[in-house]
Write an enzyme that holds these catalytic residues in place. Structure first.
Site, short mmCIF file in Angstrom:
data_model
loop_
_atom_site.label_atom_id
_atom_site.label_comp_id
_atom_site.label_asym_id
_atom_site.label_seq_id
_atom_site.Cartn_x
_atom_site.Cartn_y
_atom_site.Cartn_z
N GLY A 163 56.40 -67.72 -24.13
CA GLY A 163 56.04 -66.33 -24.18
C GLY A 163 55.35 -65.63 -25.07
O GLY A 163 54.21 -64.99 -24.91
N CYS B 223 60.55 -39.12 -39.74
CA CYS B 223 61.10 -38.82 -40.98
C CYS B 223 62.11 -39.62 -41.74
O CYS B 223 63.15 -39.43 -41.70
CB CYS B 223 61.91 -37.14 -40.64
SG CYS B 223 60.84 -36.07 -39.96
N ASP B 224 61.46 -40.77 -41.92
CA ASP B 224 62.32 -41.96 -42.40
C ASP B 224 61.46 -42.81 -43.38
O ASP B 224 60.30 -42.95 -43.23
CB ASP B 224 62.58 -43.03 -41.00
CG ASP B 224 63.69 -44.03 -41.39
OD1 ASP B 224 63.51 -44.57 -42.59
OD2 ASP B 224 64.63 -43.92 -40.88
#
Length: 712
Positions: A387, A538-539
């Site tokens: 894949g 916001c991390d």
């Protein structure tokens, strides 16, 4: 070199003569080349080397003479006039409809079905060549594991492109099985439908119904208990099942991607369990139903030596099943065909592999043929579940840098060094004196040690309240001057990008997977800075600070003005490559940032060498809110009611215009956009306000459209 002697007061120890020699005691760097000379010396070829494009990008990506990334949709057979300029594709997708564009907002996934087709053909031709050259007496027919990218058009393209060589699908869940069944109705009747994963009665019933529909379905046992369900349901439905089993091999490779292999792997049957399955099927006179052996060493198999070892072990099990009376036909070697993400061709890295597709196929064919010939067993059909190797190259994530952190050259205190020194505690002053003496002796490592120590002592003084902010800034400037004078100052900028790492590059955040990221234009210009990429979330984890080649920053160009979204400069586009597998399926909704816009691009003989065959805007704010069980229509009604209660908004803003602006926000993508697409920017125009929806670029006056919530 910074002249520090003029900043030192004569009353401060050590005496002034020490500092008069500061410039001469530190090495002077060679004079920099002029900007024009550097620009003249830089070319697209230099950028190709800098960003390793010829390594990870071959044979699909290169840099053209205009300094833009070019896509070679047919791999090595791509003719020069067939190359596609990626920047032109991005402009076509993102330019307003009024300018002939599609009006799509970035970030943007650009898919190239021609690349997908070429990957399939390359895999098939590699096995065909190995089979023919080694005298192998069967054939290869692969399956695509839809978990890598379940997008409808990706799966449908794979079935269409692979129908000529019986290419099938692999499913690992009930919804994946349903989509595989549906797609394979338009594929080759001989294409395999391999059913992996944990199974219940409904899953197995669906797989058996697929056989009723004349799909070549194989139920692969992941657990011994699944056999009882298969037997029971097949009798009730009156379907003779075709059964496979997944074996737990002893062969295992190290690294992150090898944790699913080995005797303690998550899936598969042990040798004892395999014998139990054979015994039960024999008792029920169903041993002829057992026709496929499956195994999986792990994704990103690093070398053909490890591959051959695992395939050889599996071939031994296959031959033993034949000896025990099973009607074996297929050996499914699972996934593992790796991608060289960094172009290093290394077997000691999770982001590289030390072989080509041709070498991979040759190793598989040779290992199976050797064991079967020795055991006198007929050569089985070869199947792989490749894949990552099929879909990774065909998809490019393009995003924009909207601003960058600025860097100010360090300066000594404006109040004078003497004033600064008077505020220092005795231990900090001693560090300063030791720093000065080390500089005179040319002990540059010692200089850095005392500079860092001085800074830490001043920070402690500041926390205690005995040192002012001006003095703290002064010591920062002084220490930076020392680093710069010695030549170890590294000013890495932070480029703020219009992207969510959690949504679009989750494997980087989750498992540290590295992808090649480069600017897609300006590559005929020398990059002048290094930077890390910080996303919109916001991390603190929402950043990219690791890059291929072991780099902790990326060579980048200066932004024009302040970027191209809210700034006054031009757009600066970056591309993440080889991300076509897993990233879209694994993406989260952190901060409710949805997926990117998507376009499919095919090579054509038109003036720009390409045609956009499919375009889809990314999820709107309303779309992502709906996923989290919110109801945007009701939310809008609540806000509209509040506006009606207030009645007079004031400031000349029409209440209708304000409501229309809110409606527009529900329909826009969560990502940063140019001010012209914001419904509120027109609100101050009163009755002449306009708002826009993603699905319609035409403006509508507030008198014509009252309190509407538009559904994209």
């Amino acid at each position: 070199m910074p002249a520090l002697a003029c900043c030192v007061d004569a009353s401060v120890s050590p005496p002034p003569p020490y500092f008069a020699t500061w410039d001469s005691t530190l090495p002077s760097p060679p004079p920099p080349a002029t900007a024009s000379a550097a620009a003249a010396a830089w070319s697209s070829d230099h950028s190709a080397i800098l960003y390793r494009v010829d390594g990870w990008g071959a044979p699909y990506f290169t840099i053209n003479s205009n300094g833009n990334v070019s896509v070679r949709p047919h791999g090595i057979t791509t003719l020069p006039h067939q190359e596609i300029d990626l920047l032109k594709v991005v402009k076509k997708a993102s330019d307003p409809k009024t300018s002939g564009g599609l009006g799509l907002q970035l970030p943007l996934v650009v898919r190239f079905p021609d690349v997908l087709k070429n990957r399939l053909e390359s895999l098939q031709s590699s096995f065909n060549f190995a089979i023919q050259s080694q005298g192998y007496n069967s054939h290869y027919q692969g399956v695509y594991p839809v978990k890598c990218n379940q997008d409808r058009y990706v799966v449908e393209d794979i079935v269409k492109f692979g129908s000529g060589f019986r290419f099938g699908l692999e499913a690992g869940s009930k919804p994946e099985l349903l989509l595989a069944m549906s797609c394979l109705c338009n594929g080759s009747p001989d294409a395999l439908l391999v059913c992996n994963g944990f199974k219940d009665v409904e899953y197995i019933s669906l797989a058996l119904v697929a056989r009723k529909l004349h799909l070549n379905t194989v139920i692969v046992l992941e657990q011994e208990e699944e056999l009882d369900i298969v037997i029971d349901v097949s009798k009730k439905l009156g379907v003779r099942p075709v059964i496979g089993l997944r074996a737990k091999l002893r062969t295992k490779h190290s690294g992150h991607f090898g944790t699913t292999s080995g005797e303690k792997g998550k899936f598969g049957l042990t040798t004892v369990q395999i014998l139990n399955v054979v015994k039960k099927l024999k008792q029920l006179e169903m041993l002829d139903c057992l026709q496929l052996l499956h195994f999986h060493i792990g994704s990103q198999i690093p070398s053909t030596c490890l591959l051959a070892d695992g395939v050889g072990e599996a071939a031994q099990i296959y031959c033993e099943l034949v000896r025990l009376g099973a009607d074996m036909k297929v050996i499914d070697i699972g996934g593992g065909l790796g991608i060289d993400y960094d172009g290093s061709k290394s077997k000691d890295s999770d982001v590289s592999v030390a072989y080509s597709i041709e070498e991979y196929a040759s190793a598989v064919v040779q290992a199976v043929r050797f064991v079967c010939d020795r055991k006198g067993v007929k050569h089985p059909v070869l199947c792989s579940e490749s894949g990552r190797a099929i879909v990774s190259h065909h998809s490019i994530l393009v995003f924009e840098a909207v601003s960058a952190s600025s860097y100010s050259s360090p300066q000594l205190p404006s109040l004078g060094l003497q004033y600064f020194l008077e505020q220092l505690a005795d231990d900090a002053l001693a560090d300063y004196q030791n720093l000065s003496a080390a500089a005179i002796r040319g002990e540059y490592d010692t200089c850095l040690l005392y500079a860092e120590q001085l800074k830490q002592r001043c920070v402690e003084q500041f926390k205690e309240g005995s040192l002012g902010m001006e003095q703290l800034a002064a010591v920062d400037g002084l220490c930076e001057l020392v680093s710069k004078a010695i030549g170890v100052s590294d000013h890495v900028r932070t480029y703020h990008v219009n992207l969510s790492v959690f949504t679009s590059i989750p494997d980087f955040w989750g498992i540290g997977q590295l992808f090649p990221i480069i600017p897609i234009h300006k590559l005929d210009e020398k990059p002048g800075v290094r930077g890390i990429l910080s996303d919109l979330t916001c991390d603190s984890d929402g950043k990219i600070n690791k890059f291929i080649g072991g780099e902790s920053s990326l060579p980048l160009h200066e932004l024009e003005g302040n970027g191209g979204v809210n700034g006054d400069g031009g757009s600066y586009y970056l591309g993440m490559f080889l991300g076509g597998a897993y990233e879209e399926a694994l993406g989260s909704l952190h901060n409710l940032f949805g997926g990117p816009s998507v376009v499919s691009v095919s090579q054509s003989d038109g003036p720009h060498s390409f045609a956009v065959t499919r375009a889809m805007p990314g999820p709107s704010c309303g779309d992502v809110l709906r996923v989290m069980q919110h109801e945007p229509e009701l939310m809008f009604q609540s806000l509209k009611h509040r506006i009606e209660e207030i009645a007079d908004i004031g400031d000349g803003i029409s209440s209708i215009a304000l409501a229309n602006g809110i409606a527009c926000s529900f329909n826009n993508m969560p990502y940063l956009a140019a001010a012209s697409s914001c419904g509120f920017t027109a609100a101050t125009a009163g009755n002449n306000a306009y708002y826009y929806c993603n699905d319609d670029a035409d403006s509508v006056t507030v008198e014509e459209e009252q309190w509407s919530y538009c559904v994209a």
